[in-house]
Design a protein around this motif. Structure first.
Motif, PDB file in Angstrom:
ATOM      1  N   PHE A 180     -69.085 -22.962 -64.026  1.00  0.00           N
ATOM      2  CA  PHE A 180     -68.924 -24.151 -64.863  1.00  0.00           C
ATOM      3  C   PHE A 180     -68.279 -23.805 -66.203  1.00  0.00           C
ATOM      4  N   VAL A 181     -68.674 -22.672 -66.775  1.00  0.00           N
ATOM      5  CA  VAL A 181     -68.069 -22.233 -68.040  1.00  0.00           C
ATOM      6  C   VAL A 181     -66.584 -21.948 -67.847  1.00  0.00           C
ATOM      7  N   SER A 182     -66.252 -21.272 -66.770  1.00  0.00           N
ATOM      8  CA  SER A 182     -64.850 -20.954 -66.493  1.00  0.00           C
ATOM      9  C   SER A 182     -64.020 -22.218 -66.283  1.00  0.00           C
ATOM     10  N   MET A 183     -64.586 -23.179 -65.528  1.00  0.00           N
ATOM     11  CA  MET A 183     -63.861 -24.419 -65.293  1.00  0.00           C
ATOM     12  C   MET A 183     -63.626 -25.177 -66.599  1.00  0.00           C
ATOM     13  N   THR A 184     -64.661 -25.245 -67.432  1.00  0.00           N
ATOM     14  CA  THR A 184     -64.529 -25.932 -68.723  1.00  0.00           C
ATOM     15  C   THR A 184     -63.455 -25.281 -69.578  1.00  0.00           C
ATOM     16  N   ASN A 185     -63.474 -23.947 -69.657  1.00  0.00           N
ATOM     17  CA  ASN A 185     -62.472 -23.222 -70.441  1.00  0.00           C
ATOM     18  C   ASN A 185     -61.064 -23.473 -69.901  1.00  0.00           C
ATOM     19  N   ASP A 186     -60.935 -23.476 -68.565  1.00  0.00           N
ATOM     20  CA  ASP A 186     -59.612 -23.669 -67.961  1.00  0.00           C
ATOM     21  C   ASP A 186     -59.072 -25.072 -68.247  1.00  0.00           C
ATOM     22  N   VAL A 187     -59.942 -26.075 -68.160  1.00  0.00           N
ATOM     23  CA  VAL A 187     -59.514 -27.446 -68.447  1.00  0.00           C
ATOM     24  C   VAL A 187     -59.077 -27.563 -69.905  1.00  0.00           C
ATOM     25  N   LEU A 188     -59.890 -27.036 -70.807  1.00  0.00           N
ATOM     26  CA  LEU A 188     -59.573 -27.127 -72.235  1.00  0.00           C
ATOM     27  C   LEU A 188     -58.292 -26.380 -72.570  1.00  0.00           C
ATOM     28  N   CYS A 189     -58.110 -25.205 -71.981  1.00  0.00           N
ATOM     29  CA  CYS A 189     -56.898 -24.425 -72.258  1.00  0.00           C
ATOM     30  C   CYS A 189     -55.653 -25.147 -71.761  1.00  0.00           C
ATOM     31  N   ARG A 190     -55.720 -25.725 -70.582  1.00  0.00           N
ATOM     32  CA  ARG A 190     -54.551 -26.439 -70.051  1.00  0.00           C
ATOM     33  C   ARG A 190     -54.244 -27.698 -70.863  1.00  0.00           C
ATOM     34  N   VAL A 191     -55.284 -28.399 -71.293  1.00  0.00           N
ATOM     35  CA  VAL A 191     -55.084 -29.623 -72.074  1.00  0.00           C
ATOM     36  C   VAL A 191     -54.587 -29.297 -73.487  1.00  0.00           C
ATOM     37  N   ALA A 192     -55.187 -28.304 -74.121  1.00  0.00           N
ATOM     38  CA  ALA A 192     -54.868 -28.016 -75.516  1.00  0.00           C
ATOM     39  C   ALA A 192     -53.692 -27.064 -75.674  1.00  0.00           C
ATOM     40  N   LEU A 193     -53.632 -26.031 -74.821  1.00  0.00           N
ATOM     41  CA  LEU A 193     -52.663 -24.948 -75.018  1.00  0.00           C
ATOM     42  C   LEU A 193     -51.556 -24.911 -73.979  1.00  0.00           C
ATOM     43  N   GLY A 194     -51.702 -25.671 -72.917  1.00  0.00           N
ATOM     44  CA  GLY A 194     -50.632 -25.763 -71.935  1.00  0.00           C
ATOM     45  C   GLY A 194     -50.808 -24.907 -70.702  1.00  0.00           C
ATOM     46  N   ARG A 195     -51.655 -23.914 -70.734  1.00  0.00           N
ATOM     47  CA  ARG A 195     -51.886 -23.073 -69.560  1.00  0.00           C
ATOM     48  C   ARG A 195     -53.227 -22.375 -69.676  1.00  0.00           C
ATOM     49  N   LYS A 196     -53.646 -21.779 -68.567  1.00  0.00           N
ATOM     50  CA  LYS A 196     -54.937 -21.083 -68.550  1.00  0.00           C
ATOM     51  C   LYS A 196     -54.785 -19.657 -69.071  1.00  0.00           C
ATOM     52  N   TYR A 197     -55.855 -19.190 -69.718  1.00  0.00           N
ATOM     53  CA  TYR A 197     -55.907 -17.808 -70.192  1.00  0.00           C
ATOM     54  C   TYR A 197     -57.156 -17.172 -69.585  1.00  0.00           C
ATOM     55  N   CYS A 198     -57.069 -16.845 -68.296  1.00  0.00           N
ATOM     56  CA  CYS A 198     -58.265 -16.345 -67.617  1.00  0.00           C
ATOM     57  C   CYS A 198     -57.999 -15.147 -66.722  1.00  0.00           C
ATOM     58  N   GLY A 200     -56.273 -11.335 -65.625  1.00  0.00           N
ATOM     59  CA  GLY A 200     -55.789 -10.042 -66.087  1.00  0.00           C
ATOM     60  C   GLY A 200     -56.352  -9.613 -67.435  1.00  0.00           C
ATOM     61  N   GLU A 201     -55.663  -8.685 -68.063  1.00  0.00           N
ATOM     62  CA  GLU A 201     -56.089  -8.143 -69.355  1.00  0.00           C
ATOM     63  C   GLU A 201     -56.046  -9.205 -70.441  1.00  0.00           C
ATOM     64  N   GLU A 202     -55.043 -10.074 -70.379  1.00  0.00           N
ATOM     65  CA  GLU A 202     -54.933 -11.154 -71.357  1.00  0.00           C
ATOM     66  C   GLU A 202     -56.140 -12.082 -71.276  1.00  0.00           C
ATOM     67  N   GLY A 203     -56.571 -12.377 -70.047  1.00  0.00           N
ATOM     68  CA  GLY A 203     -57.724 -13.252 -69.866  1.00  0.00           C
ATOM     69  C   GLY A 203     -59.002 -12.653 -70.415  1.00  0.00           C
ATOM     70  N   LYS A 204     -59.189 -11.343 -70.200  1.00  0.00           N
ATOM     71  CA  LYS A 204     -60.384 -10.670 -70.713  1.00  0.00           C
ATOM     72  C   LYS A 204     -60.417 -10.706 -72.242  1.00  0.00           C
ATOM     73  N   LYS A 205     -59.264 -10.432 -72.864  1.00  0.00           N
ATOM     74  CA  LYS A 205     -59.202 -10.444 -74.328  1.00  0.00           C
ATOM     75  C   LYS A 205     -59.483 -11.838 -74.873  1.00  0.00           C
ATOM     76  N   PHE A 206     -58.927 -12.855 -74.191  1.00  0.00           N
ATOM     77  CA  PHE A 206     -59.135 -14.223 -74.654  1.00  0.00           C
ATOM     78  C   PHE A 206     -60.598 -14.627 -74.554  1.00  0.00           C
ATOM     79  N   LYS A 207     -61.247 -14.308 -73.429  1.00  0.00           N
ATOM     80  CA  LYS A 207     -62.657 -14.647 -73.259  1.00  0.00           C
ATOM     81  C   LYS A 207     -63.518 -13.946 -74.301  1.00  0.00           C
ATOM     82  N   THR A 208     -63.229 -12.669 -74.550  1.00  0.00           N
ATOM     83  CA  THR A 208     -63.985 -11.921 -75.561  1.00  0.00           C
ATOM     84  C   THR A 208     -63.803 -12.538 -76.935  1.00  0.00           C
ATOM     85  N   LEU A 209     -62.553 -12.886 -77.265  1.00  0.00           N
ATOM     86  CA  LEU A 209     -62.268 -13.490 -78.564  1.00  0.00           C
ATOM     87  C   LEU A 209     -62.969 -14.836 -78.712  1.00  0.00           C
ATOM     88  N   LEU A 210     -62.942 -15.633 -77.648  1.00  0.00           N
ATOM     89  CA  LEU A 210     -63.582 -16.948 -77.691  1.00  0.00           C
ATOM     90  C   LEU A 210     -65.086 -16.830 -77.873  1.00  0.00           C
TER      91      LEU A 210
END
Length: 284
Positions: A180-198, A200-210
């Protein structure tokens, strides 16, 4: 006057017959007021009512409100705090007397994380806040725009159901909280930022930062309530962590903005524009 819990206090209607400056004064001033303030439990020197919060502040506040009524004044260090614990009191503050309570004290951590602050949830009441709120309501969150994101919500919900089904078919344990957390993050990222950040390495850094960002928003900062102890944050690492996360968020957002500037939106794609696209158009 109404009698409750063995003491008398004015009705909420009469208590809220305050001017805008009076209301802000009650909330923000550390000086004693001659106004008829809400009841307050006994407090200790220097720390005020901090000792009464305990390990579960929400339960402690509920217990105190049962003793002192739906509105009470607590003292956290040098800061007086008005506690509203009933629907009627909350309605008076957030609706009937909204203008009187629109301004709010600023915590140092959100101020540094939100660039000044510039976030509509934390910026002081004024011309900038009115403009930011107008953009949110008319450009980002109007009914047509919200409906335009329905396809994103449907797609992410379908992916969630597929993940659950695949896990069950493979006799794997399903961690619904994580999904549920992943789905919420993916929806918000696509709506606000245009794509998912979940991924590979980029996804791990983004989740840690968030996670670090959200955690810092909820951190208790003793300097906000006891200014003479603000120096503690220099030694416990809090200031350094806030500066680090703020810099990383700034770098990340600058990358997102540059990515959007390089990708132009056609008229046919206008309805599928994300929040960054819309804000860039407003900026122009």
């Amino acid at each position: 006057m109404r009698k409750d819990h063995n003491y008398y206090y004015p009705s909420l209607e009469s208590r809220f017959e305050l001017s805008k400056s009076d209301a802000c004064f009650h909330l923000l001033s550390s000086k004693k007021s001659k106004k008829n303030l809400p009841p307050s439990p006994p407090k200790l020197p220097f720390i005020g009512n901090f000792h009464q919060l305990g390990l579960q502040p929400h339960r402690s506040l509920q217990k105190l409100s049962n003793e002192h009524g739906p509105m009470m004044m607590l003292q956290f260090g040098s800061v007086p705090v008005l506690i509203a614990s009933s629907a009627e009191a909350a309605s008076q503050i957030m609706k009937t007397q909204d203008m009187g309570f629109a301004n709010k004290p600023m915590s140092s951590i959100p101020s540094r994380l939100f660039f000044g602050p510039k976030d509509v949830a934390f910026t002081p009441y004024g011309e900038y806040w009115r403009n930011a709120r107008s953009i949110c309501m008319l450009q980002l969150l109007n009914n047509k725009r919200v409906q335009s994101f329905s396809k994103i919500r449907e797609e992410e919900t379908s992916l969630l159901l597929k993940k659950i089904k695949d896990s069950i078919d493979n006799s794997q344990v399903v961690d619904l909280a994580e999904l549920f957390v992943s789905m919420t993050n993916d929806v918000l990222c696509r709506v606000a930022l245009g794509r998912k950040y979940c991924d590979g390495e980029e996804g791990k850094k983004f989740k840690t930062l968030l996670l670090e960002f959200v955690e810092l928003l909820g951190v208790f900062n003793i300097g906000d309530f006891m200014p003479w102890l603000a120096w503690v944050n220099r030694f416990d690492g809090l200031n350094a962590k806030v500066d680090k996360v703020a810099a990383e968020v700034s770098t990340f957002l600058e990358g997102v903005i540059e990515e959007h500037r390089e990708t132009k939106i056609d008229d046919e794609e206008e309805e599928s524009a994300d929040f960054v696209d819309i804000l860039l158009q407003v900026q122009k």
